[in-house]
Design an enzyme around this catalytic site. Structure first.
Site, PDB file in Angstrom:
ATOM      1  N   GLY A  21       2.059  -2.872  18.068  1.00  0.00           N
ATOM      2  CA  GLY A  21       1.777  -2.798  16.632  1.00  0.00           C
ATOM      3  C   GLY A  21       2.705  -3.570  15.723  1.00  0.00           C
ATOM      4  O   GLY A  21       2.275  -4.136  14.714  1.00  0.00           O
ATOM      5  N   GLU A  65       9.655  -1.752  13.497  1.00  0.00           N
ATOM      6  CA  GLU A  65       8.536  -0.843  13.779  1.00  0.00           C
ATOM      7  C   GLU A  65       7.405  -1.063  12.775  1.00  0.00           C
ATOM      8  O   GLU A  65       7.652  -1.404  11.624  1.00  0.00           O
ATOM      9  CB  GLU A  65       9.021   0.609  13.640  1.00  0.00           C
ATOM     10  CG  GLU A  65       9.366   1.284  14.951  1.00  0.00           C
ATOM     11  CD  GLU A  65       8.148   1.574  15.824  1.00  0.00           C
ATOM     12  OE1 GLU A  65       7.069   0.979  15.602  1.00  0.00           O
ATOM     13  OE2 GLU A  65       8.272   2.401  16.726  1.00  0.00           O
ATOM     14  N   ASP A  66       6.183  -0.810  13.224  1.00  0.00           N
ATOM     15  CA  ASP A  66       5.049  -0.906  12.302  1.00  0.00           C
ATOM     16  C   ASP A  66       4.919   0.346  11.443  1.00  0.00           C
ATOM     17  O   ASP A  66       4.564   0.281  10.277  1.00  0.00           O
ATOM     18  CB  ASP A  66       3.734  -1.164  13.064  1.00  0.00           C
ATOM     19  CG  ASP A  66       3.517  -0.207  14.232  1.00  0.00           C
ATOM     20  OD1 ASP A  66       4.426   0.605  14.541  1.00  0.00           O
ATOM     21  OD2 ASP A  66       2.444  -0.266  14.851  1.00  0.00           O
ATOM     22  N   ASP A  91       6.012   7.823  11.903  1.00  0.00           N
ATOM     23  CA  ASP A  91       5.157   8.974  11.606  1.00  0.00           C
ATOM     24  C   ASP A  91       6.001  10.219  11.874  1.00  0.00           C
ATOM     25  O   ASP A  91       6.868  10.559  11.076  1.00  0.00           O
ATOM     26  CB  ASP A  91       3.928   8.830  12.518  1.00  0.00           C
ATOM     27  CG  ASP A  91       2.865   9.880  12.322  1.00  0.00           C
ATOM     28  OD1 ASP A  91       2.409  10.055  11.187  1.00  0.00           O
ATOM     29  OD2 ASP A  91       2.461  10.518  13.313  1.00  0.00           O
ATOM     30  N   LYS A  93       5.717   7.570   6.901  1.00  0.00           N
ATOM     31  CA  LYS A  93       5.036   8.775   6.394  1.00  0.00           C
ATOM     32  C   LYS A  93       6.066   9.901   6.278  1.00  0.00           C
ATOM     33  O   LYS A  93       6.276  10.654   7.238  1.00  0.00           O
ATOM     34  CB  LYS A  93       3.943   9.207   7.377  1.00  0.00           C
ATOM     35  CG  LYS A  93       2.778   8.238   7.520  1.00  0.00           C
ATOM     36  CD  LYS A  93       1.786   8.801   8.558  1.00  0.00           C
ATOM     37  CE  LYS A  93       0.621   7.902   8.804  1.00  0.00           C
ATOM     38  NZ  LYS A  93      -0.179   8.328   9.971  1.00  0.00           N
TER      39      LYS A  93
END
Ligand code: IMP
Ligand code: MG
Length: 179
Positions: free
Chosen positions: A49, A103-104, A107, A135
């Site tokens: 990703g 990092e993409d 979470d 997030k």
């Protein structure tokens, strides 16, 4: 008319445009160029990703740097699983290096914690992380996150490298799932 796409069985609506993504990356690159101006870090990219973000970010870095990749997987469908798997491990000698993880998305933070664990005994000098999206409502760790492109709500997204069961990475904008 809303700008929607279909990925497998889900419909997504355009949420962050290519231009907004590029602007966020420009700001992160500016900070990294400043913070690492006297260093030559190793940029550790997490496949698959983060490749999109890493390419656009790296083109804006003005510091001498090398790159290396690892491949991890924690997601199945739209759920983060408790188990993070190392599909391709560390190949580079990181002793005395400053390592910047790219990092993409962050979470729950399980992948990040797995990376931190993986790097623990390498003898590296210092580790930081740059993530395109974050997030905060899902994040469960105390580990600091050093560079954030875009802070987003706890809703599933695809595009710009982010996938739903392997699909949807190839869009230049980011789309949010319609529940
Ligand atoms: P974490 O381990 O829970 O922090 O999740 C990180 C990984 O889960 C990322 O590297 C992604 O592969 C995946 N992931 C988390 N949220 C999303 C999302 O909204 N869309 C697509 N992939 C996601
Ligand atoms: Mg994924």
């Amino acid at each position: 008319m809303q700008d929607t796409i279909q990925v497998l069985d889900k419909t997504f609506v355009k949420y962050i445009t290519d231009a907004q993504i590029q602007e966020a990356i420009r700001k992160v690159a500016e900070q990294i160029n400043e913070d690492y101006k006297d260093d030559n870090p190793v940029i550790l990219i997490t496949l698959n990703g983060a490749v999109f973000f890493a390419v656009d970010l790296l083109k804006q870095l003005r510091i001498p740097c090398r790159i290396t990749c690892v491949k991890l997987a924690s997601y199945s469908g739209m759920q983060s699983t408790n188990k993070v798997q190392s599909l391709i491990g560390l190949t580079e000698d990181l002793k005395d290096e400053r390592v910047l993880v790219v990092e993409d998305i962050i979470d729950t933070g399980r992948t990040y914690s797995h990376i931190a664990e993986m790097l623990r005994d390498t003898g590296l000098r210092d580790m930081r992380i740059a993530t395109l999206t974050y997030k905060p409502d899902a994040y469960k760790l105390e580990l600091p996150i050093h560079y954030v492109g875009l802070t987003i709500p706890n809703k599933f997204i695809v595009g710009y490298g982010l996938d739903y069961n392997g699909y949807g990475r190839n869009y230049s904008d980011i789309y949010q799932v319609i529940e």
